[in-house]
Design a protein around this motif. Structure first.
Motif, PDB file in Angstrom:
ATOM      1  N   GLN A  44      21.412 -48.630  -0.237  1.00  0.00           N
ATOM      2  CA  GLN A  44      21.955 -49.971  -0.464  1.00  0.00           C
ATOM      3  C   GLN A  44      22.462 -50.589   0.832  1.00  0.00           C
ATOM      4  O   GLN A  44      22.259 -51.777   1.092  1.00  0.00           O
ATOM      5  N   TRP A  45      23.113 -49.781   1.674  1.00  0.00           N
ATOM      6  CA  TRP A  45      23.666 -50.316   2.915  1.00  0.00           C
ATOM      7  C   TRP A  45      22.588 -50.721   3.909  1.00  0.00           C
ATOM      8  O   TRP A  45      22.731 -51.706   4.630  1.00  0.00           O
ATOM      9  N   VAL A  46      21.511 -49.966   3.955  1.00  0.00           N
ATOM     10  CA  VAL A  46      20.426 -50.320   4.865  1.00  0.00           C
ATOM     11  C   VAL A  46      19.830 -51.673   4.482  1.00  0.00           C
ATOM     12  O   VAL A  46      19.441 -52.470   5.340  1.00  0.00           O
ATOM     13  N   VAL A 208      30.831 -56.885  -1.102  1.00  0.00           N
ATOM     14  CA  VAL A 208      29.607 -56.079  -1.080  1.00  0.00           C
ATOM     15  C   VAL A 208      29.948 -54.615  -0.808  1.00  0.00           C
ATOM     16  O   VAL A 208      29.386 -53.705  -1.443  1.00  0.00           O
ATOM     17  N   PHE A 209      30.860 -54.362   0.117  1.00  0.00           N
ATOM     18  CA  PHE A 209      31.299 -52.987   0.373  1.00  0.00           C
ATOM     19  C   PHE A 209      31.845 -52.353  -0.900  1.00  0.00           C
ATOM     20  O   PHE A 209      31.504 -51.209  -1.245  1.00  0.00           O
ATOM     21  N   ALA A 210      32.678 -53.089  -1.632  1.00  0.00           N
ATOM     22  CA  ALA A 210      33.266 -52.556  -2.854  1.00  0.00           C
ATOM     23  C   ALA A 210      32.211 -52.286  -3.918  1.00  0.00           C
ATOM     24  O   ALA A 210      32.246 -51.243  -4.594  1.00  0.00           O
ATOM     25  N   LEU A 211      31.269 -53.193  -4.077  1.00  0.00           N
ATOM     26  CA  LEU A 211      30.236 -53.025  -5.100  1.00  0.00           C
ATOM     27  C   LEU A 211      29.349 -51.814  -4.811  1.00  0.00           C
ATOM     28  O   LEU A 211      28.932 -51.101  -5.729  1.00  0.00           O
ATOM     29  N   ILE A 212      29.057 -51.577  -3.532  1.00  0.00           N
ATOM     30  CA  ILE A 212      28.193 -50.450  -3.176  1.00  0.00           C
ATOM     31  C   ILE A 212      28.934 -49.115  -3.299  1.00  0.00           C
ATOM     32  O   ILE A 212      28.403 -48.140  -3.838  1.00  0.00           O
ATOM     33  N   ARG A 216      30.992 -44.211  -5.828  1.00  0.00           N
ATOM     34  CA  ARG A 216      31.433 -42.967  -5.194  1.00  0.00           C
ATOM     35  C   ARG A 216      32.944 -42.794  -5.236  1.00  0.00           C
ATOM     36  O   ARG A 216      33.444 -41.692  -5.475  1.00  0.00           O
ATOM     37  N   LEU A 217      33.692 -43.894  -5.042  1.00  0.00           N
ATOM     38  CA  LEU A 217      35.148 -43.802  -4.937  1.00  0.00           C
ATOM     39  C   LEU A 217      35.889 -44.283  -6.187  1.00  0.00           C
ATOM     40  O   LEU A 217      37.029 -43.894  -6.418  1.00  0.00           O
ATOM     41  N   GLY A 218      35.243 -45.155  -6.980  1.00  0.00           N
ATOM     42  CA  GLY A 218      35.899 -45.674  -8.175  1.00  0.00           C
ATOM     43  C   GLY A 218      36.732 -46.913  -7.879  1.00  0.00           C
ATOM     44  O   GLY A 218      37.278 -47.072  -6.777  1.00  0.00           O
ATOM     45  N   ALA A 405      23.616 -55.041  -4.225  1.00  0.00           N
ATOM     46  CA  ALA A 405      24.903 -54.336  -4.231  1.00  0.00           C
ATOM     47  C   ALA A 405      25.311 -53.917  -5.638  1.00  0.00           C
ATOM     48  O   ALA A 405      26.040 -52.936  -5.808  1.00  0.00           O
ATOM     49  N   CYS A 406      24.844 -54.643  -6.636  1.00  0.00           N
ATOM     50  CA  CYS A 406      25.169 -54.326  -8.032  1.00  0.00           C
ATOM     51  C   CYS A 406      24.219 -53.291  -8.638  1.00  0.00           C
ATOM     52  O   CYS A 406      24.337 -52.990  -9.839  1.00  0.00           O
ATOM     53  N   THR A 407      23.303 -52.757  -7.839  1.00  0.00           N
ATOM     54  CA  THR A 407      22.320 -51.814  -8.367  1.00  0.00           C
ATOM     55  C   THR A 407      22.980 -50.640  -9.074  1.00  0.00           C
ATOM     56  O   THR A 407      22.579 -50.250 -10.182  1.00  0.00           O
ATOM     57  N   GLY A 408      23.997 -50.052  -8.449  1.00  0.00           N
ATOM     58  CA  GLY A 408      24.667 -48.904  -9.047  1.00  0.00           C
ATOM     59  C   GLY A 408      25.305 -49.237 -10.381  1.00  0.00           C
ATOM     60  O   GLY A 408      25.326 -48.402 -11.301  1.00  0.00           O
TER      61      GLY A 408
END
Length: 460
Positions: A44-46, A208-212, A216-218, A405-408
């Motif tokens: 996602q980040w790439v 975007v950072f939060a959505l990705i 992992r972190l919740g 970013a919303c993929t997860g």
């Protein structure tokens, strides 16, 4: 080659390179993950690292284009894009690759508004629809042909070649630009909106950072909710600043023009789907369907062919009867295409489960893209073509990066069959909304007698 033909060719090459790098990445993501680690978050980040800076800086790039000259800004962008592409190609770690992609997006932002503004300033109004149709066909095709090119390079050698190969078209574009000379500075050029650019990057980057990373972190982690809240606050501050700034990089009054405002709202939904749907489909075909990178790229080829063959024709028709019909029907046809892929199984049988849907999707894209661009830029004063193009491209890229970013959230921590089916339904829903917004909001321009006579002439 006439000057107009050279301008169009330069615009196509330059924008194709910028857009291709946003799309070619999809088929290389599994290979990058295997080589550098990082899982779904790296993938996602790439993608989104590039889109964040492309979407944020493309606005200020439009202002720079109008102020300092389209060709001057384009040359700077080409040199920067070449350098950052090579940095991506030699990245030794996942972190270096993401940083390089962020820098590459900033360089790419200088290319897109300059190229389209150059077309608007070169071609007569009666010829712009057809020219934009050709530009749109080849540049939007980058989002679909990207997986094909990327697949060939990944399977034949390494994912790193998808970046290194950018040097070739960049060299060709610089050579063609040399034959166009230079353009003069705008004596009334506005000041650069540095504050707006900073707020725009923070306003996009935080959410975007939060959505990705939330998977992992919740959401309960301060590392997630603080960037999300601060990003939303920065985006609100960005809108406030743009409304009071003397020389804004995104003049909000432009949105009061009906076709510009409503066209950009439609763009949000349509280009979110255009980015998210192919992204998920390409990864699914490899990670679940067992396709090679090349096979996943070839799977999307019918859409490329339809787009290239038909986009200019639909653009010319939109010049004659107006864009509203095409902007309504096109997204609905695209939606049908992704609904057809709901027959997908884990085997991802190409002829029955992939080809019908991707072909219908390509037809819908061909119907949509040129009329959409023509409707929005046709509502803008030609003197502001650079910033008008920049705003529309920023809206499209930001819509895409938020969707990815919303993929997860949509598919879960790993992409499986059920995740893909949910993604296909979301893609179709976004396209339906985009078509309905166009139906309700877009108005066909009223032609003068002279313009009607010109647009009624047969297209060669």
């Amino acid at each position: 080659m006439t000057r107009a033909q050279r301008v169009l060719l330069v615009a196509i090459i330059v924008t194709f390179v910028a857009f291709l790098d946003g799309a070619v990445i999809n088929v290389a993501l599994p290979a990058m993950r295997e080589d550098l680690g990082g899982g779904l978050a790296l993938q996602q980040w790439v993608v989104d690292g590039y889109l964040i800076t492309l979407g944020a800086f493309i606005l200020i790039a439009g202002s720079l284009s109008d102020s300092f000259g389209r060709m001057r800004i384009m040359r700077i962008g080409l040199y920067g894009f070449g350098a950052t592409s090579l940095l991506c190609a030699v990245a030794p770690t996942a972190l270096v690759l993401v940083i390089a992609r962020i820098l590459q997006g900033a360089a790419g932002a200088l290319l897109v508004p300059s190229s389209l503004a150059l077309i608007i300033s070169t071609f007569a109004p009666s010829e712009q629809g057809k020219a934009i149709g050709k530009w749109t066909a080849w540049t939007t095709a980058a989002f679909v042909v990207g997986p094909l090119v990327g697949g060939m390079l990944v399977d034949a050698a390494s994912w790193r070649l998808i970046f290194a190969i950018n040097v070739l078209p960049i060299a060709v574009a610089l050579w063609l630009l040399a034959g166009l000379g230079t353009d003069a500075l705008n004596p009334a050029r506005p000041r650069v909106d540095v504050v707006g650019a900073i707020l725009g990057v923070l306003g996009l980057g935080g959410p975007v950072f939060a959505l990705i990373e939330q998977g992992r972190l919740g959401w309960s982690s301060p590392a997630i909710y603080l960037p999300f809240v601060l990003g939303i606050a920065c985006f609100a501050a960005f809108l406030w600043w743009e409304n009071r700034c003397d020389d804004p990089m995104m003049p909000l009054e432009m949105f009061t023009v009906r076709n510009f405002g409503m066209g950009n709202i439609a763009t949000v939904f349509i280009y979110a789907a255009f980015t998210f749907g192919p992204f998920v489909l390409t990864v699914f075909l490899q990670e679940v369907g067992g396709y090679t990178a090349l096979a996943a790229g070839v799977a999307t080829l019918p859409a490329v062919v339809l787009l290239i063959l038909l986009a200019s024709w639909f653009g010319a028709r939109a010049d004659r009867i107006g864009p509203r019909l095409f902007m309504t029907v096109g997204p609905l046809v695209c939606a049908v295409g992704f609904l057809l892929t709901l027959t997908m199984t884990s085997e991802a049988a190409y002829w029955t489960q992939v080809l019908p849907g991707i072909s219908v999707f390509g037809l819908g894209m061909a119907i949509t893209v040129a009329p959409l661009t023509t409707a929005i830029l046709g509502a803008v004063d030609p003197a502001r073509a650079g910033i008008g193009s920049a705003i529309n491209n920023a809206v499209a890229r930001v819509a895409g990066l938020i969707a990815v970013a919303c993929t997860g959230i949509i598919v879960g921590s790993a992409l499986d069959l059920n995740g893909y089916l949910r993604a296909a339904m979301v893609t179709s829903a976004l396209l339906v909304v985009g078509g309905l917004v166009s139906l309700a909001g877009i108005r066909n321009p009223t032609l003068t007698g002279a313009e009607s006579a010109v647009s009624a002439e047969p297209t060669p």
